[in-house]
Design a protein around this motif. Sequence first.
Motif, mmCIF file in Angstrom:
data_model
loop_
_atom_site.group_PDB
_atom_site.id
_atom_site.type_symbol
_atom_site.label_atom_id
_atom_site.label_comp_id
_atom_site.label_asym_id
_atom_site.label_seq_id
_atom_site.Cartn_x
_atom_site.Cartn_y
_atom_site.Cartn_z
ATOM 1 N N VAL A 99 3.481 3.285 9.646
ATOM 2 C CA VAL A 99 2.295 3.512 8.852
ATOM 3 C C VAL A 99 2.675 4.217 7.561
ATOM 4 O O VAL A 99 3.294 5.261 7.570
ATOM 5 C CB VAL A 99 1.307 4.384 9.641
ATOM 6 C CG1 VAL A 99 0.110 4.687 8.748
ATOM 7 C CG2 VAL A 99 0.856 3.643 10.883
ATOM 8 N N GLY A 100 2.331 3.606 6.467
ATOM 9 C CA GLY A 100 2.637 4.224 5.190
ATOM 10 C C GLY A 100 1.554 5.193 4.805
ATOM 11 O O GLY A 100 0.727 4.918 3.944
ATOM 12 N N PRO B 234 5.134 9.173 -1.994
ATOM 13 C CA PRO B 234 5.680 10.276 -2.770
ATOM 14 C C PRO B 234 7.112 9.966 -3.182
ATOM 15 O O PRO B 234 7.764 9.096 -2.610
ATOM 16 C CB PRO B 234 5.632 11.445 -1.795
ATOM 17 C CG PRO B 234 5.683 10.822 -0.443
ATOM 18 C CD PRO B 234 5.013 9.496 -0.577
ATOM 19 N N ASP B 235 7.563 10.711 -4.156
ATOM 20 C CA ASP B 235 8.919 10.505 -4.647
ATOM 21 C C ASP B 235 9.941 10.767 -3.541
ATOM 22 O O ASP B 235 10.936 10.069 -3.413
ATOM 23 C CB ASP B 235 9.141 11.446 -5.836
ATOM 24 C CG ASP B 235 10.594 11.616 -6.154
ATOM 25 O OD1 ASP B 235 11.225 10.591 -6.459
ATOM 26 O OD2 ASP B 235 11.102 12.748 -6.089
ATOM 27 N N ASN B 236 9.654 11.774 -2.760
ATOM 28 C CA ASN B 236 10.598 12.149 -1.706
ATOM 29 C C ASN B 236 10.134 11.579 -0.368
ATOM 30 O O ASN B 236 9.059 11.919 0.111
ATOM 31 C CB ASN B 236 10.658 13.684 -1.629
ATOM 32 C CG ASN B 236 11.706 14.158 -0.652
ATOM 33 O OD1 ASN B 236 12.142 13.404 0.220
ATOM 34 N ND2 ASN B 236 12.104 15.397 -0.796
ATOM 35 N N ASP C 175 0.829 -1.201 0.000
ATOM 36 C CA ASP C 175 0.000 0.000 0.000
ATOM 37 C C ASP C 175 0.863 1.250 0.000
ATOM 38 O O ASP C 175 0.611 2.211 -0.722
ATOM 39 C CB ASP C 175 -0.884 0.015 1.250
ATOM 40 C CG ASP C 175 -2.185 -0.709 0.997
ATOM 41 O OD1 ASP C 175 -2.552 -0.832 -0.186
ATOM 42 O OD2 ASP C 175 -2.813 -1.166 1.970
ATOM 43 N N TYR C 176 1.887 1.228 0.846
ATOM 44 C CA TYR C 176 2.744 2.408 0.934
ATOM 45 C C TYR C 176 3.444 2.662 -0.385
ATOM 46 O O TYR C 176 3.448 3.785 -0.896
ATOM 47 C CB TYR C 176 3.768 2.261 2.057
ATOM 48 C CG TYR C 176 4.741 3.409 2.075
ATOM 49 C CD1 TYR C 176 4.322 4.676 2.478
ATOM 50 C CD2 TYR C 176 6.060 3.260 1.658
ATOM 51 C CE1 TYR C 176 5.182 5.751 2.468
ATOM 52 C CE2 TYR C 176 6.929 4.323 1.632
ATOM 53 C CZ TYR C 176 6.491 5.567 2.054
ATOM 54 O OH TYR C 176 7.351 6.628 2.031
ATOM 55 N N GLY D 96 1.818 10.079 1.589
ATOM 56 C CA GLY D 96 2.320 11.421 1.375
ATOM 57 C C GLY D 96 2.063 12.333 2.558
ATOM 58 O O GLY D 96 1.456 11.962 3.550
ATOM 59 N N SER D 97 2.547 13.514 2.449
ATOM 60 C CA SER D 97 2.378 14.485 3.519
ATOM 61 C C SER D 97 0.959 15.030 3.465
ATOM 62 O O SER D 97 0.162 14.677 2.620
ATOM 63 C CB SER D 97 3.365 15.613 3.347
ATOM 64 O OG SER D 97 2.944 16.401 2.269
ATOM 65 N N ARG E 260 2.685 1.865 -3.336
ATOM 66 C CA ARG E 260 1.817 2.305 -4.417
ATOM 67 C C ARG E 260 1.547 3.809 -4.333
ATOM 68 O O ARG E 260 1.423 4.492 -5.333
ATOM 69 C CB ARG E 260 0.507 1.514 -4.370
ATOM 70 C CG ARG E 260 -0.287 1.638 -5.667
ATOM 71 C CD ARG E 260 -1.405 0.621 -5.740
ATOM 72 N NE ARG E 260 -2.231 0.640 -4.543
ATOM 73 C CZ ARG E 260 -2.499 -0.426 -3.799
ATOM 74 N NH1 ARG E 260 -2.003 -1.596 -4.129
ATOM 75 N NH2 ARG E 260 -3.262 -0.342 -2.730
ATOM 76 N N THR E 261 1.454 4.325 -3.137
ATOM 77 C CA THR E 261 1.055 5.723 -2.995
ATOM 78 C C THR E 261 2.184 6.632 -2.548
ATOM 79 O O THR E 261 1.989 7.833 -2.396
ATOM 80 C CB THR E 261 -0.053 5.838 -1.942
ATOM 81 O OG1 THR E 261 0.439 5.301 -0.715
ATOM 82 C CG2 THR E 261 -1.286 5.082 -2.368
ATOM 83 N N LYS F 161 8.409 13.496 2.491
ATOM 84 C CA LYS F 161 7.004 13.903 2.483
ATOM 85 C C LYS F 161 6.119 12.893 3.181
ATOM 86 O O LYS F 161 4.924 13.105 3.327
ATOM 87 C CB LYS F 161 6.529 14.099 1.048
ATOM 88 C CG LYS F 161 7.218 15.272 0.414
ATOM 89 C CD LYS F 161 6.642 15.605 -0.913
ATOM 90 C CE LYS F 161 7.455 16.725 -1.523
ATOM 91 N NZ LYS F 161 6.707 17.864 -1.866
ATOM 92 N N THR F 162 6.684 11.779 3.558
ATOM 93 C CA THR F 162 5.915 10.780 4.277
ATOM 94 C C THR F 162 6.008 11.044 5.769
ATOM 95 O O THR F 162 7.079 11.329 6.286
ATOM 96 C CB THR F 162 6.467 9.373 3.994
ATOM 97 O OG1 THR F 162 6.432 9.154 2.589
ATOM 98 C CG2 THR F 162 5.649 8.323 4.691
ATOM 99 N N ARG F 163 4.871 10.964 6.413
ATOM 100 C CA ARG F 163 4.885 11.108 7.867
ATOM 101 C C ARG F 163 4.981 9.719 8.483
ATOM 102 O O ARG F 163 4.000 9.000 8.596
ATOM 103 C CB ARG F 163 3.593 11.824 8.288
ATOM 104 C CG ARG F 163 3.462 12.092 9.764
ATOM 105 C CD ARG F 163 4.196 13.349 10.193
ATOM 106 N NE ARG F 163 3.616 14.572 9.668
ATOM 107 C CZ ARG F 163 2.641 15.246 10.275
ATOM 108 N NH1 ARG F 163 2.118 14.815 11.396
ATOM 109 N NH2 ARG F 163 2.204 16.368 9.760
ATOM 110 N N PHE F 164 6.196 9.311 8.838
ATOM 111 C CA PHE F 164 6.369 7.984 9.421
ATOM 112 C C PHE F 164 6.015 8.027 10.899
ATOM 113 O O PHE F 164 6.112 9.065 11.547
ATOM 114 C CB PHE F 164 7.822 7.518 9.278
ATOM 115 C CG PHE F 164 8.205 7.162 7.872
ATOM 116 C CD1 PHE F 164 7.771 5.985 7.309
ATOM 117 C CD2 PHE F 164 9.012 8.009 7.133
ATOM 118 C CE1 PHE F 164 8.145 5.648 6.020
ATOM 119 C CE2 PHE F 164 9.382 7.678 5.838
ATOM 120 C CZ PHE F 164 8.943 6.501 5.280
#
Lengths: 158, 405
Positions: B387-388, A143-145, A137-138, B391-392, A140-141, A148-151
């Motif tokens: 948790v994936g 972001p490139d950077n 799931d992650y 994006g932001s 697939r969606t 930008k992901t909130r882990f």
Amino acid sequence: MSVVYSRRLKKELQEIQIEQADPTKRAAGIQLLQADDLKIWFFSIEVLGESLYKNEVFHLMVRFDPEYPFKSPAVQFVVSDKVKPPVHPHVYTNGHICASILGDDWSPTLSVMAICITIQSMLASCKKKELPEGNDDYVRTAPDNPKKTRFVYHDDTV
Amino acid sequence: MWKNDPKELLNSTDIQDPTDFPPSSTTPGLRALDNALRCKICQELYEAPVVLTCGHCFCSLCARNQLSEKPACPTCWKEAAISSFRVNPAMEEAVTAWKDARPFVLRVIDEAIDLRTTASESSRPAKRHKPDTPVLSNSVSPRKQSRGHDNPGPSRGRDGPDGNTPNDDVEQDTCSNTNNSKSSVECPVCGKSVPMTKINAHLDTNCKHYSILSGGKNASSSKSGQKDAWSKLLDGKRSGKDKERPEAEVEAMSPLPKASYTVLKDKQIRDLLAAQDLSTAGDRSQLISRHERWVALYNANLDRSPALRKRLAELRLEMRRWEEDRRASRKDPLKIDITEYRRANKAEFERLVQRARGKPGQESPRAPDSSASLSDRAASCDLRGPVGASGSETDTILVTSDVEG
């Protein structure tokens, strides 16, 4: 700020190059592959000694923005035909890494080398090769950077 | 600032760091000393060093920049605030002296190493030198480092015995031993050179008499240092009396207050900028970051000791350079092109639209996780697995609007 950025990165680069020239000081298993500019650097990382990743070599891509060192660099494993990211509960198959040091726990007193060593030890202490939960799931969606992901950092053991 | 030229990167000679010194086996402590005098954020020798409440020391500007990211010490994560900065003049003094000494020490080391290699080549090349032999003692002695700021106080010599006022007599007694002839001091009010013996009389006459027109004998650097020291000492006690000091110097004494931009309208922020003679161009976020930057630069400058402070013109120059860098870096390669992103993820968007339309009641098992991770990190700490979140927040908003539109 960006004066700090360029001067500090040049210092780090210089230091890395001095260290790499001297085998007694070199951090074993970490090597600078490419640093053509102050935007993107590549390292190769392998875990020496006994570990689940014996004889595997990974490539790490480190991207900087002008807010460095006040903001962390974007760090991820390279995914290509030649190199694959490690199978690790904190590393997604697109190369993104879930490590608090790359997000909330980043401090400007750390350095690129400190990141490499942290990631190397993250691999070294891994007990079971498995993909992170929700990897598909992650990926697939995502972001490139990875910045930008909130882990959510939940695991202090690895 | 830096183009993609590897040669330029590698040939950079203006970068100094502790590795300029040989390791401690050759020159004990020098590398560590150079490292100790450097800010852990920018890795430069401390500029306007300040101490946080935890005791860690940083350049004032570095610490200000960092605390606007996160209100904690970057070394130990103890709570920290700009309002509790303490200036660290002792560190500043050490750094100033080290800046003087550094090139000299490096040169001496180079010479000593050259000497040693030639000596070892000629006499006994086979025998290993003890690495920790102090190698510098011979070459250090012949040169003495001359430093202007070693003794910044006014010279205490005195004029001939022509003092007339009672005050003069008292002074004559106290410093009759140090009889350098023709000694003069800087008047703290008008800045002119005045014979030591006449300074009180000079002040009594409102700075009208007794000044030496040709100027004092002090070096110009220590002179301005004196002046700054005086002006700092006396600032506030004399309101409006000194017509001779330039305006900028007076206004440079008090720190700028931080503005709470959220309650300010654009125009008010523009007014703030205009009051500081700064550009008022750009959108709101640019205005705010410009003002923030200026306040940080300005107040960091005040954390230097008065003699080392930069002039307003220099600060403005730094400000201009910062704006140029920002403009250049706005075309950041890390930013995603939104239309490109939409096209690339078209299939994904359609899938989401389908899912949202098709079964409104059903949600995927992952959905609560990602919403929790976005809204409330603290609550989601106990979740299994990282948790994936897709994006932001900005990305997510983008996705949502696409779904609706």
